[in-house]
Design an enzyme around this catalytic site. Structure first.
Site, PDB file in Angstrom:
ATOM      1  N   ARG A  80       0.832  -1.203   0.000  1.00 40.37           N
ATOM      2  CA  ARG A  80       0.000   0.000   0.000  1.00 40.37           C
ATOM      3  C   ARG A  80       0.865   1.252   0.000  1.00 40.37           C
ATOM      4  NH1 ARG A  80      -2.682  -3.486   3.745  1.00 40.37           N
ATOM      5  NH2 ARG A  80      -1.683  -2.436   5.517  1.00 40.37           N
ATOM      6  N   CYS A 115       1.467  20.768 -11.018  1.00 35.57           N
ATOM      7  CA  CYS A 115       0.000  20.696 -10.927  1.00 35.57           C
ATOM      8  C   CYS A 115      -0.425  19.259 -10.641  1.00 35.57           C
ATOM      9  CB  CYS A 115      -0.637  21.206 -12.220  1.00 35.57           C
ATOM     10  SG  CYS A 115      -0.360  22.960 -12.530  1.00 35.57           S
ATOM     11  N   SER A 175      -4.486  21.594  -9.123  1.00 41.72           N
ATOM     12  CA  SER A 175      -5.158  22.636  -9.887  1.00 41.72           C
ATOM     13  C   SER A 175      -5.294  22.188 -11.332  1.00 41.72           C
ATOM     14  CB  SER A 175      -4.324  23.923  -9.804  1.00 41.72           C
ATOM     15  OG  SER A 175      -4.828  24.925 -10.665  1.00 41.72           O
ATOM     16  N   ASP A 233      -6.883  23.629 -15.267  1.00 47.44           N
ATOM     17  CA  ASP A 233      -7.595  24.409 -16.267  1.00 47.44           C
ATOM     18  C   ASP A 233      -8.410  23.411 -17.079  1.00 47.44           C
ATOM     19  OD1 ASP A 233      -8.299  25.616 -18.697  1.00 47.44           O
ATOM     20  OD2 ASP A 233      -6.445  26.754 -18.856  1.00 47.44           O
ATOM     21  N   ASN A 287      -4.443  15.569 -19.487  1.00 46.53           N
ATOM     22  CA  ASN A 287      -3.880  14.865 -18.343  1.00 46.53           C
ATOM     23  C   ASN A 287      -4.505  13.490 -18.157  1.00 46.53           C
ATOM     24  OD1 ASN A 287      -3.615  17.967 -16.532  1.00 46.53           O
ATOM     25  ND2 ASN A 287      -1.956  16.832 -17.504  1.00 46.53           N
ATOM     26  N   TYR A 335     -11.565  29.252 -16.725  1.00 47.00           N
ATOM     27  CA  TYR A 335     -11.226  30.669 -16.816  1.00 47.00           C
ATOM     28  C   TYR A 335     -12.380  31.456 -17.423  1.00 47.00           C
ATOM     29  CZ  TYR A 335      -6.388  30.087 -15.394  1.00 47.00           C
ATOM     30  OH  TYR A 335      -5.251  29.838 -14.657  1.00 47.00           O
TER      31      TYR A 335
END
Length: 276
Positions: free
Chosen positions: A137, A157, A178, A180, A188, A220
């Site tokens: 783990r 990020c 974070s 966008d 991602n 944004y």
């Protein structure tokens, strides 16, 4: 229809309808013209993708997956912090005159640490444990190194991965401080889904779930009209994803080691301005 599309639409609608503005603050990001780049955000979004069922790529618009994979290999395989090792321009604005982004991303993964079994960097430790201690783990990476933040040109990020093996299948959690949503969300997701496939293949495992945890999921202000148009576009079935099954060494993968069959997507010609 693609699960990645459905999740993206749900997330964006949630942010637009229930999100909170940051206009009361002196925000750090700026647009190209120097004005503050405000966002509307939701906190702690958790998305789950079953990699065994389908590959989580968006069809609302094209995700340039080969470039995305090139970047993830730059970080995880080359463990580089220099844009001269990357076949894309996406990091140019954060690089110095020598091409370095500082002590960030790949630099952190490449630092060797001493364990009872010997010296490993974070990537090789993950591979070692998946092969020898799959029930552990403690199989994880973390590149948010506070001691080195002062010399990073951009704080990470996507900063932490945690891996888990059950029933012979590899699942993974990506923690992201974070995001966008318009510029980077599916980028991602695809990157770390491919990474999970690669690590599973070279350690003799199948694939399970990819879980994406986003702390500050934001849109944004200037992206809102684009998002509103995008989420109304048609959605198609996810394409079939296949890795080159002959590869059994993580360091032999390239951005051409996979195929996407029947990838359908909508045309998208709108310019996405990225705040800095």
């Amino acid at each position: 229809m693609s699960l990645a599309d459905r999740i993206f639409v749900e997330n964006c609608k949630n942010i637009l309808e229930n999100g909170v503005w940051d206009k009361e603050f002196e925000v750090r990001p700026r647009w190209e013209d120097g004005t503050p780049a405000y966002t509307k955000k939701c906190f702690a979004i958790v998305n789950r993708y079953n990699l065994e069922e389908e590959f989580p790529i968006m069809t609302l618009r094209r995700t340039f997956i080969k470039t995305a994979v090139n970047e993830i290999l730059w970080i995880w395989q080359k463990k580089s912090n220099n844009i001269h090792d990357l076949n894309a321009k996406i990091w140019d604005k954060w690089a110095d005159e020598d091409g370095s982004i500082g002590t960030a991303y790949g630099y952190q993964l490449g630092i060797k640490h001493e364990y009872k079994e010997g010296m490993f960097d974070q990537v090789d430790r993950v591979i070692y444990d998946l092969k020898h201690n799959p029930n552990s783990r403690r199989i994880m990476t973390n590149i948010y190194n506070h001691a080195d933040l002062h010399s990073m040109n951009l704080y990470p990020c996507a900063y932490s991965m945690t891996f888990n093996v059950a029933n012979g299948k590899l699942s993974a959690i990506l923690n992201q401080r974070s995001q966008d949503m318009l510029a980077a969300n599916n980028w991602n997701v695809c990157q770390y889904a491919v990474l999970t496939h690669m690590l599973a293949q070279v350690t003799g495992l199948g694939v399970g779930e990819f879980v994406h945890v986003i702390a500050d999921a934001h849109i944004y202000e200037r992206h809102i009209p684009i998002i509103e148009r995008l989420i109304e576009k048609p959605q198609f079935d996810a394409p079939k994803f296949e890795l080159d099954k002959t590869i059994d060494d993580f360091y032999k993968f390239t951005d051409s080691s996979f195929t996407l069959t029947d990838y359908k997507y909508n045309d998208f010609n709108e310019r996405i301005e990225v705040a800095e």
